[in-house]
Enzyme design. Structure first.
Site, PDB file in Angstrom:
ATOM      1  CG  ASP A 181      82.671  32.424  34.381  1.00  0.00           C
ATOM      2  OD1 ASP A 181      81.642  33.066  34.674  1.00  0.00           O
ATOM      3  OD2 ASP A 181      83.756  32.581  34.962  1.00  0.00           O
ATOM      4  CG  HIS A 235      81.623  32.562  39.867  1.00  0.00           C
ATOM      5  ND1 HIS A 235      81.880  31.584  38.927  1.00  0.00           N
ATOM      6  CD2 HIS A 235      81.472  33.710  39.170  1.00  0.00           C
ATOM      7  CE1 HIS A 235      81.891  32.128  37.723  1.00  0.00           C
ATOM      8  NE2 HIS A 235      81.641  33.423  37.834  1.00  0.00           N
ATOM      9  NE  ARG A 290      84.985  36.829  32.881  1.00  0.00           N
ATOM     10  CZ  ARG A 290      84.015  35.927  32.836  1.00  0.00           C
ATOM     11  NH1 ARG A 290      83.327  35.637  33.930  1.00  0.00           N
ATOM     12  NH2 ARG A 290      83.702  35.330  31.714  1.00  0.00           N
TER      13      ARG A 290
HETATM   14  C1  SIN Z   1      82.045  36.938  37.139  1.00  0.00           C
HETATM   15  O1  SIN Z   1      80.989  36.301  37.244  1.00  0.00           O
HETATM   16  O2  SIN Z   1      82.942  36.602  36.367  1.00  0.00           O
HETATM   17  C2  SIN Z   1      82.272  38.156  37.992  1.00  0.00           C
HETATM   18  C3  SIN Z   1      82.608  37.755  39.381  1.00  0.00           C
HETATM   19  C4  SIN Z   1      82.919  38.946  40.236  1.00  0.00           C
HETATM   20  O3  SIN Z   1      82.993  40.091  39.745  1.00  0.00           O
HETATM   21  O4  SIN Z   1      83.119  38.756  41.442  1.00  0.00           O
END
Ligand code: SIN
Length: 292
Positions: free
Chosen positions: A112, A268, A283
């Site tokens: 991120d 991720h 989030r």
């Molecule tokens: C993100 O990349 O923060 C989103 C991940 C998700 O929605 O699973």
């Protein structure tokens, strides 16, 4: 003679730890996070975070205020530049895909906000509403990926500095995001070009002392002192390498699932396989830290 038990995590007394895959990820049981004041339990959660990089907690009823309190245990809250926070909770924003939408947020492998000078050490994602099937999130250990490199490749990446930008088309394309993700409060995507930061391509985790790859096709444009043409094949190779299946785990969400991941040693990828169904998450990112 006995071999050294290198990656054997010490035992846990306050929490139950169930590994999700070979090299990263664990489901943590035996704790209710809202209002949890047991410092010994939090110390074990923090230790599990360093050992497993991705922690999954099931059945957690968390208000935005509770989510903030859980986040504080990992670091001070960070501001996300492109999405407006919830009313009264500027650091918490909603990740939503409606049944009639096709673009998702967070599709494509990334860590991120690596285009910030001090990216967040952890991200917390709490599931409010999940599809009946699909909408899982993949995680990969960029630490295991670093460890698996040859001595020569380690020597190369140890000397590289990545130029990371929010503007890359492969980063979800900020303008495409703006057009297509109707339910989310996205703004300022025209500012994406301005957000750029240089970070070591092999960073050292301050708590584990372990090195991890820290670059992505999504955010890394090129290496410092190298052209895009020179950098691109190396970025592509490293991206493919660091997402090999044996370095990954997969999280299936249910309402109430909270996942906390370590942006210093993982990437991720939100899988976009649930068109026609709604997915709603909250989030929070925490712990701004200069990568070294
Ligand atoms: C993100 O990349 O923060 C989103 C991940 C998700 O929605 O699973």
């Amino acid at each position: 003679t006995m071999g050294k038990l290198e990656n054997m995590p010490a035992s846990y007394a306050r929490i139950a730890v169930e590994p999700l895959a070979g090299v990263l990820g664990a489901e943590i049981g035996g704790v209710t996070l809202a209002g949890l004041a047991d410092d010994a339990a939090w110390n074990e959660i923090r230790r599990a975070f360093v050992d497993y990089s991705v922690l999954v907690f099931r059945d957690q009823a968390l208000t935005p205020a509770d989510l903030m309190a859980v986040g504080e245990r990992f670091g001070a809250p960070c501001h996300y530049p492109f999405v407006t926070g919830m009313d009264g909770y500027p650091f918490v924003f909603e990740v939503i895909k409606e049944p009639d939408e096709t673009t998702n947020f967070g599709g494509g492998w990334h860590s991120d906000t690596t285009y910030l000078p001090q990216p967040p050490l952890a991200t917390l994602l709490h599931a409010v509403e999940t599809p009946a099937r699909g909408g899982d999130t993949l995680f990969t250990s960029t630490r295991a990926a670093y460890d698996a490199l040859s001595v020569g490749m380690k020597r190369l990446v140890d000397g590289l500095v990545g130029v990371n930008s929010a503007a890359l088309k492969s980063g979800g394309g900020r303008s495409a995001m703006h057009r297509n993700i109707g339910a989310m409060k996205i703004h300022d995507t025209d500012r994406a070009d301005a957000l750029e930061a240089e970070h070591p391509v092999a960073r050292t985790h301050p708590e584990s002392g372990r090195k991890a790859l820290y670059l992505s096709r999504t955010h890394t444009i090129r290496f410092r002192d190298m052209s895009e043409a020179e950098s691109s094949p190396i970025i592509e190779w490293l991206q493919a390498h660091q997402t090999r299946p044996e370095f990954t785990c997969r999280v299936r969400w249910m309402p109430g699932t909270l996942t906390v991941w370590d942006n210093r040693c993982t990437q991720h990828n939100a899988i976009n396989d649930y068109h026609g169904q709604r997915r709603h998450m909250r989030r929070l990112t925490v712990g701004a830290q200069t990568p070294v």
